[in-house]
Design an enzyme around this catalytic site. Structure first.
Site, mmCIF file in Angstrom:
data_model
loop_
_atom_site.group_PDB
_atom_site.id
_atom_site.type_symbol
_atom_site.label_atom_id
_atom_site.label_comp_id
_atom_site.label_asym_id
_atom_site.label_seq_id
_atom_site.Cartn_x
_atom_site.Cartn_y
_atom_site.Cartn_z
ATOM 1 N N CYS A 153 0.836 -1.209 0.000
ATOM 2 C CA CYS A 153 0.000 0.000 0.000
ATOM 3 C C CYS A 153 0.871 1.260 0.000
ATOM 4 O O CYS A 153 1.495 1.560 -1.007
ATOM 5 C CB CYS A 153 -0.998 -0.051 1.154
ATOM 6 S SG CYS A 153 -2.376 1.089 0.928
ATOM 7 N N HIS A 170 -3.580 -5.163 0.579
ATOM 8 C CA HIS A 170 -3.006 -5.586 1.870
ATOM 9 C C HIS A 170 -3.049 -7.098 2.068
ATOM 10 O O HIS A 170 -4.042 -7.619 2.590
ATOM 11 C CB HIS A 170 -3.795 -4.941 3.010
ATOM 12 C CG HIS A 170 -3.475 -3.502 3.221
ATOM 13 N ND1 HIS A 170 -2.484 -3.079 4.081
ATOM 14 C CD2 HIS A 170 -4.021 -2.391 2.687
ATOM 15 C CE1 HIS A 170 -2.426 -1.764 4.064
ATOM 16 N NE2 HIS A 170 -3.345 -1.319 3.227
ATOM 17 N N GLU A 191 -1.618 -8.837 4.327
ATOM 18 C CA GLU A 191 -1.548 -9.225 5.740
ATOM 19 C C GLU A 191 -2.888 -9.124 6.462
ATOM 20 O O GLU A 191 -3.072 -9.718 7.521
ATOM 21 C CB GLU A 191 -0.494 -8.375 6.475
ATOM 22 C CG GLU A 191 -0.900 -6.956 6.850
ATOM 23 C CD GLU A 191 -1.095 -6.017 5.672
ATOM 24 O OE1 GLU A 191 -0.688 -6.363 4.540
ATOM 25 O OE2 GLU A 191 -1.679 -4.932 5.869
#
Ligand SMILES: *[C@@H]1O[C@H](CO)[C@@H](O)[C@H](O)[C@H]1NC(C)=O
Ligand SMILES: *[C@@H]1O[C@H](CO)[C@@H](O)[C@H](O)[C@H]1NC(C)=O
Ligand SMILES: *[C@@H]1O[C@H](CO)[C@@H](O)[C@H](O)[C@H]1NC(C)=O
Length: 320
Positions: free
Chosen positions: A138, A248, A250
């Site tokens: 990001c 993202h 994660e």
């Protein structure tokens, strides 16, 4: 690659072979599996807190730490505002670095200054055959576009809080990043909204197409649309182990405070396959701390994350 000098005559067979290898594949540093490092340590870059308190000036969201740990790496926080000497010593102690998402400036923050130093050290090391992977998520990806092109070239998009399927390019088939992904997961990634986007700025495909630095450096693995603008969502560098996602990876497994974060089995698998890929890149690097004592002192285990959900965008945060 150091052995490739551009002399007009006297190429040895070895040089010739290397040259052909470079043309047909890429000039990534040669890596021998005999030297695999099964104790990789990855740096995660800290950034300025939006409203700092005396003991909370910089932070790292804990999900980035869990993400890397889930694939067999340990984490060291990379603080901002250190000296170049300190960064050089840390660089030669860790096996890769991750630039997380967030909200600081990509042209004038401590995050940017530190990211630039590690980016340049990584380029220099990789050129010498010292395989050092860099990942931007990001804001980290946006930071990479600035570091590579030297320009702020992002476009405003309507992408704050939306999960999207990836529109894979033809380059994906031969990519390092997705090579190890199961076919079923690739199908799900292409057809289901498994990648969480929370960004107001994006690299438009049109901008990439007209920027020589970016075009030379990165291959686009996926794109997305915000309804009007087509933007770049996943890249890997041609000749360096440098990677970026506007989305993202994660969050799917580790963040719960926003309703648009996907948690389906395929979404969670996406987290782990992405982590597995980057950690396997870090296993190709053999940097290490000078002593076990230095290593223990640097590890994130010395710090405790704070529970910040459900108001914050993160469940837990490490403050420094
Ligand atoms: C970093 O350095 C800048 C400029 O010297 C300073 O304004 C800022 O407070 C420092 N931040 C931290 C977290 O050390
Ligand atoms: C932004 O995208 C959302 C869907 O993600 C849509 O509902 C909204 O209307 C869009 N806003 C604008 C200004 O285009
Ligand atoms: C996917 O990418 C292709 C090539 O850039 C483009 O023509 C197409 O419109 C994109 N599809 C979506 C759904 O974004």
């Amino acid at each position: 690659m150091a052995t490739l000098t551009r002399t007009t005559s006297g190429f040895t067979v070895r040089n010739m072979t290397l040259l052909l290898f470079c043309i047909s594949l890429s000039c990534l540093p040669v890596y021998s599996s005999a030297s695999r490092n099964d104790r990789p340590i990855i740096g995660v870059l800290a950034q300025e807190v939006y409203s700092p308190k005396p003991d909370q000036t910089v932070y790292i969201a804990a999900s980035y730490v869990k993400y890397l740990e889930s694939a067999g790496a340990r984490v060291v926080p990379v603080m901002i505002n250190q000296t170049l000497e300190e960064y050089k010593a840390l660089f030669s102690s860790i096996n890769g670095i991750l630039y997380p998402g967030g909200g600081v400036s990509i042209i004038s923050s401590g995050y940017e200054k530190t990211a630039k130093i590690f980016y340049e050290l990584a380029i220099e090391a990789n050129k010498k055959g010292d395989y050092f992977p860099v990942w931007g998520t990001c804001l980290g990806f946006e930071q990479l576009t600035y570091l590579t092109s030297g320009k702020t070239i992002l476009t405003h998009t309507n992408t704050s809080g939306v999960p999207l399927p990836l529109n894979f390019t033809d380059e994906t088939k031969d990519s390092r990043m997705f090579k190890g992904f199961p076919a079923e997961l690739m199908k799900d990634l292409a057809s289901q909204p498994l990648t969480e986007n929370s960004h107001k700025w994006s690299l438009a495909v049109q901008t990439y197409d007209t920027n020589e630095e970016l075009k030379k450096f990165y291959k686009i693995l996926s794109t997305n649309m915000d309804g009007k603008i087509e933007f770049v969502s996943t890249v890997e560098a041609y000749d360096y182990p440098i990677y970026g996602t506007q989305w993202h990876p994660e969050k799917n497994a580790f963040e719960w405070t926003r309703p648009y974060i996907p948690h389906s089995p395929s979404a969670v698998k996406t987290t782990f396959y992405m982590a597995e890929f980057f950690v396997s890149e870090a296993r190709k690097n053999s940097h290490r701390f000078e002593s076990e004592e230095d290593e223990s002192k640097a590890l994130i285990y010395n710090y405790n994350p704070v529970y910040t959900g459900p108001k914050s965008g993160f469940e837990q945060i490490y403050y420094f």
